[in-house]
Write a protein that holds these residues in place. Structure first.
Motif, PDB file in Angstrom:
ATOM      1  N   ARG A 156       0.834  -1.215   0.000  1.00  0.00           N
ATOM      2  CA  ARG A 156       0.000   0.000   0.000  1.00  0.00           C
ATOM      3  C   ARG A 156       0.864   1.259   0.000  1.00  0.00           C
ATOM      4  N   ILE A 157       1.963   1.207   0.769  1.00  0.00           N
ATOM      5  CA  ILE A 157       2.860   2.368   0.802  1.00  0.00           C
ATOM      6  C   ILE A 157       3.464   2.615  -0.579  1.00  0.00           C
ATOM      7  N   LEU A 158       3.869   1.546  -1.267  1.00  0.00           N
ATOM      8  CA  LEU A 158       4.429   1.707  -2.602  1.00  0.00           C
ATOM      9  C   LEU A 158       3.377   2.216  -3.584  1.00  0.00           C
ATOM     10  N   ALA A 159       2.144   1.719  -3.491  1.00  0.00           N
ATOM     11  CA  ALA A 159       1.073   2.185  -4.376  1.00  0.00           C
ATOM     12  C   ALA A 159       0.780   3.664  -4.142  1.00  0.00           C
ATOM     13  N   GLU A 160       0.807   4.072  -2.854  1.00  0.00           N
ATOM     14  CA  GLU A 160       0.606   5.495  -2.550  1.00  0.00           C
ATOM     15  C   GLU A 160       1.733   6.339  -3.140  1.00  0.00           C
ATOM     16  N   ALA A 161       2.964   5.819  -3.060  1.00  0.00           N
ATOM     17  CA  ALA A 161       4.107   6.559  -3.604  1.00  0.00           C
ATOM     18  C   ALA A 161       3.987   6.704  -5.115  1.00  0.00           C
ATOM     19  N   LEU A 162       3.548   5.651  -5.784  1.00  0.00           N
ATOM     20  CA  LEU A 162       3.349   5.732  -7.239  1.00  0.00           C
ATOM     21  C   LEU A 162       2.233   6.712  -7.583  1.00  0.00           C
ATOM     22  N   THR A 163       1.170   6.710  -6.783  1.00  0.00           N
ATOM     23  CA  THR A 163       0.042   7.607  -7.030  1.00  0.00           C
ATOM     24  C   THR A 163       0.463   9.067  -6.918  1.00  0.00           C
ATOM     25  N   GLU A 164       1.328   9.363  -5.950  1.00  0.00           N
ATOM     26  CA  GLU A 164       1.770  10.745  -5.762  1.00  0.00           C
ATOM     27  C   GLU A 164       2.594  11.249  -6.933  1.00  0.00           C
ATOM     28  N   LEU A 166       1.903  10.699 -10.157  1.00  0.00           N
ATOM     29  CA  LEU A 166       1.106  10.867 -11.372  1.00  0.00           C
ATOM     30  C   LEU A 166       0.935  12.343 -11.704  1.00  0.00           C
ATOM     31  N   ASP A 167       0.968  12.660 -12.979  1.00  0.00           N
ATOM     32  CA  ASP A 167       0.673  14.032 -13.386  1.00  0.00           C
ATOM     33  C   ASP A 167      -0.831  14.196 -13.581  1.00  0.00           C
ATOM     34  N   GLU A 168      -1.262  15.377 -14.017  1.00  0.00           N
ATOM     35  CA  GLU A 168      -2.694  15.646 -14.140  1.00  0.00           C
ATOM     36  C   GLU A 168      -3.374  14.761 -15.170  1.00  0.00           C
ATOM     37  N   ALA A 169      -2.611  14.281 -16.165  1.00  0.00           N
ATOM     38  CA  ALA A 169      -3.188  13.418 -17.193  1.00  0.00           C
ATOM     39  C   ALA A 169      -3.273  11.966 -16.735  1.00  0.00           C
ATOM     40  N   GLY A 170      -2.652  11.636 -15.589  1.00  0.00           N
ATOM     41  CA  GLY A 170      -2.662  10.263 -15.106  1.00  0.00           C
ATOM     42  C   GLY A 170      -1.448   9.458 -15.534  1.00  0.00           C
ATOM     43  N   TYR A 171      -0.422  10.131 -16.091  1.00  0.00           N
ATOM     44  CA  TYR A 171       0.779   9.439 -16.559  1.00  0.00           C
ATOM     45  C   TYR A 171       1.804   9.351 -15.427  1.00  0.00           C
ATOM     46  N   LEU A 172       2.623   8.298 -15.473  1.00  0.00           N
ATOM     47  CA  LEU A 172       3.697   8.105 -14.510  1.00  0.00           C
ATOM     48  C   LEU A 172       5.026   8.297 -15.233  1.00  0.00           C
ATOM     49  N   ALA A 173       5.591   9.474 -15.084  1.00  0.00           N
ATOM     50  CA  ALA A 173       6.829   9.804 -15.799  1.00  0.00           C
ATOM     51  C   ALA A 173       8.047   9.773 -14.888  1.00  0.00           C
ATOM     52  N   ALA A 174       7.862   9.448 -13.613  1.00  0.00           N
ATOM     53  CA  ALA A 174       8.963   9.485 -12.658  1.00  0.00           C
ATOM     54  C   ALA A 174       9.887   8.276 -12.843  1.00  0.00           C
ATOM     55  N   ASP A 175      11.080   8.390 -12.283  1.00  0.00           N
ATOM     56  CA  ASP A 175      12.068   7.311 -12.316  1.00  0.00           C
ATOM     57  C   ASP A 175      11.684   6.258 -11.280  1.00  0.00           C
ATOM     58  N   LEU A 176      11.444   5.017 -11.726  1.00  0.00           N
ATOM     59  CA  LEU A 176      11.001   3.961 -10.820  1.00  0.00           C
ATOM     60  C   LEU A 176      12.092   3.565  -9.835  1.00  0.00           C
ATOM     61  N   ASP A 177      13.339   3.561 -10.279  1.00  0.00           N
ATOM     62  CA  ASP A 177      14.438   3.231  -9.369  1.00  0.00           C
ATOM     63  C   ASP A 177      14.514   4.232  -8.223  1.00  0.00           C
ATOM     64  N   GLU A 178      14.280   5.493  -8.546  1.00  0.00           N
ATOM     65  CA  GLU A 178      14.331   6.523  -7.504  1.00  0.00           C
ATOM     66  C   GLU A 178      13.179   6.346  -6.519  1.00  0.00           C
ATOM     67  N   ILE A 179      11.987   5.987  -7.031  1.00  0.00           N
ATOM     68  CA  ILE A 179      10.844   5.754  -6.145  1.00  0.00           C
ATOM     69  C   ILE A 179      11.119   4.575  -5.218  1.00  0.00           C
ATOM     70  N   ARG A 182      13.638   5.611  -2.565  1.00  0.00           N
ATOM     71  CA  ARG A 182      13.038   6.510  -1.586  1.00  0.00           C
ATOM     72  C   ARG A 182      12.113   5.768  -0.624  1.00  0.00           C
ATOM     73  N   ALA A 183      11.436   4.725  -1.133  1.00  0.00           N
ATOM     74  CA  ALA A 183      10.505   3.960  -0.302  1.00  0.00           C
ATOM     75  C   ALA A 183      11.194   2.835   0.451  1.00  0.00           C
ATOM     76  N   GLY A 184      12.463   2.584   0.148  1.00  0.00           N
ATOM     77  CA  GLY A 184      13.186   1.513   0.821  1.00  0.00           C
ATOM     78  C   GLY A 184      12.731   0.132   0.394  1.00  0.00           C
ATOM     79  N   ALA A 185      12.343  -0.037  -0.865  1.00  0.00           N
ATOM     80  CA  ALA A 185      11.868  -1.327  -1.383  1.00  0.00           C
ATOM     81  C   ALA A 185      12.705  -1.728  -2.583  1.00  0.00           C
TER      82      ALA A 185
END
Length: 498
Positions: A156-164, A166-179, A182-185
């Protein structure tokens, strides 16, 4: 040469911009919504101001007689609605994110519907209007799904981190390794969580790019076959309307390709935009133009866009009689400001009516016969006719709207540049020429697509002296592709050999 003091008298003229004069100029260019906000602020800070609660017609009658009625030929109201174009150019919107992926040529009508949300209220001060107006945000919508999709806290913590991310269009453009860091996973766990999130509603969320977004939606419909995958992998060819190559790469014939494009047209390139909370202010016309019984044009101010305030002089007389010192000075300033606001609003209304009446007089042919008869008009022409400065007319024309039998138009719409006539006659309006170019292109078929040079010749035969680069500029401003692209599209739609 001796220097000595001298006393001289000199008379000069200068314009002193007092705060009230500056405020009057600002009032003139405010939109209806901005003016309402300004008046509400003034009423809140000035105890001598109050809203005029009289009937709209009674308040408006004070301004009657300053407008005008103009002779006009009988007219028939024409529908201003645009035809819903089913051509292939409307597959993708005029959207920066989509344009960056597929190029600037494909644009038009692909839009996400606005989302409506309802939030529950548990207190005693229940307000139905407030509840109905509260939209659900994208992240709130996703948190509800996260609660059901994941049972362990780490996921759930990882899903929340991915949700944060998202841009306004709903796209995920962030670096997954960095996420993940940051989440310690670990990355593998994050990928598993992401795959589940990509199945959330609405389909297309958590996509990495446009092709991925469309693929997620097709997968949810069980329509992501190899042909569709090949099409999504070559959106750049679709942007160039290279249908011959697309048919070969997808392994389909023209009929199947057209069906595939029609299905893509039903997809949403910005699934997250349905949850944006921004609202658009409705257009309130400042002036209404109607035909009178005698066939002339009646120009009236719209009562709904005519805010009026009153000065409570009785309250001022009662309170000022007991006031002393600073209190009396404060009340005097309030009275002065209140009287100024009333006069400024009245002057603003009269100025708008004067300018729009002159516009109607000069654009009578447009109101009678349509856009093809729109005349060239400059701000200076109206300013000289009504005895005002050109800058004043410019402020009136900005963000003001006129409701006519042919639709609602911004006042600036009626000010268009002139294009010379080929035979030396009256000049043509640029907007009228644009409309004629649009008509010529809409009348094309696959065997007679007009080049820009051909359009120039046709317009010159109709008396319009126009350059090829001007035709190209007008065509591009209307999001109309080149003749080569239109020919490919029309052949594909007609089932001919491209």
């Amino acid at each position: 040469m001796s220097l000595s003091p001298k006393l001289q008298l000199r008379q000069t003229q200068s314009l002193v911009m007092t705060p009230q004069l500056l405020q009057s100029i600002r009032l003139l260019q405010l939109t209806h919504t901005e003016l309402e906000q300004f008046i509400a602020s003034e009423i809140e800070s000035n105890p001598l101001l109050e809203r005029d609660e009289r009937g709209d017609r009674e308040a408006e009658m004070e301004l009657e007689g300053t407008g005008g009625e103009y002779d006009a030929l009988p007219y028939s109201a024409a529908s201003m609605a645009e035809r819903l174009d089913s051509s292939l150019e409307n597959l993708f919107p005029d959207d920066p994110g989509v344009q960056e992926t597929i190029g600037p040529d494909l644009s038009a009508q692909w839009r996400s519907a606005a989302g409506n949300g309802i939030a529950a209220a548990g207190n005693d001060d229940f307000n139905l209007e407030a509840v109905a107006a509260a939209p659900v945000t994208l992240r709130e919508h996703l948190r509800e799904q996260i609660a059901f999709a994941f049972h362990d806290p780490a996921s759930r913590i990882l899903a929340e981190a991915l949700t944060e991310e998202l841009d306004e269009a709903g796209y995920l453009a962030a670096d997954l390794d960095e996420i993940a860091l940051r989440a310690g996973a670990d990355r593998a766990m994050l990928d598993r969580v992401l795959e589940t999130c990509r199945t959330f509603d609405p389909p297309g969320l958590f996509a990495r790019d446009l092709a991925d977004c469309l693929a997620l939606q097709l997968k949810a419909r069980d329509r992501l076959d190899p042909a569709m995958q090949a099409l999504l992998s070559h959106l750049d060819l679709l942007a160039r309307r290279d249908f011959r190559t697309l048919k070969r790469l997808c392994g389909v014939d023209e009929e199947d390709l057209v069906d595939m494009l029609a299905e893509i047209r039903t997809l949403d390139p910005r699934p997250g935009a349905a949850f944006t909370s921004g609202t658009a202010d409705p257009i309130v016309p400042d002036v209404i133009v109607r035909r009178s019984a005698d066939g002339s044009w009646a120009v009236e101010l719209n009562p709904e866009a005519l805010p009026r305030v009153l000065v409570d002089e009785t309250y001022f007389a009662t309170v000022s009689a007991r006031a002393r010192g600073e209190e009396k000075l404060f009340l005097s300033e309030c009275l002065q400001n209140a009287n100024w606001l009333v006069r400024s609003l009245d002057q603003r209304a009269r100025t708008i009516l004067k300018v729009t009446s002159e516009i109607v007089r000069r654009q009578d042919a447009f109101l009678t016969h349509g856009v093809r008869h729109l005349r060239p008009l400059k701000l200076r022409d109206v300013a000289e006719a009504i005895g005002m400065h050109e800058s004043t007319v410019s402020r009136v024309a900005a963000n003001k709207y006129m409701m006519t039998p042919r639709g609602v138009f911004e006042l600036r719409y009626f000010f268009t540049t002139a294009i010379a006539a080929a035979d030396g006659g009256d000049a043509h309006s640029a907007e009228a020429v644009r409309d004629r170019i649009r008509d010529l292109i809409e009348a094309e078929d696959a065997s007679s697509v007009l080049s820009d040079d051909a359009i120039v010749e046709l317009l010159r035969s109709e008396g319009v002296d126009i350059a090829r680069r001007t035709v190209a500029k007008y065509r591009e401003s209307m999001n109309i592709p080149s003749s080569v692209q239109r020919r490919r599209e029309k052949k594909a739609m007609a089932g001919a050999v491209a």
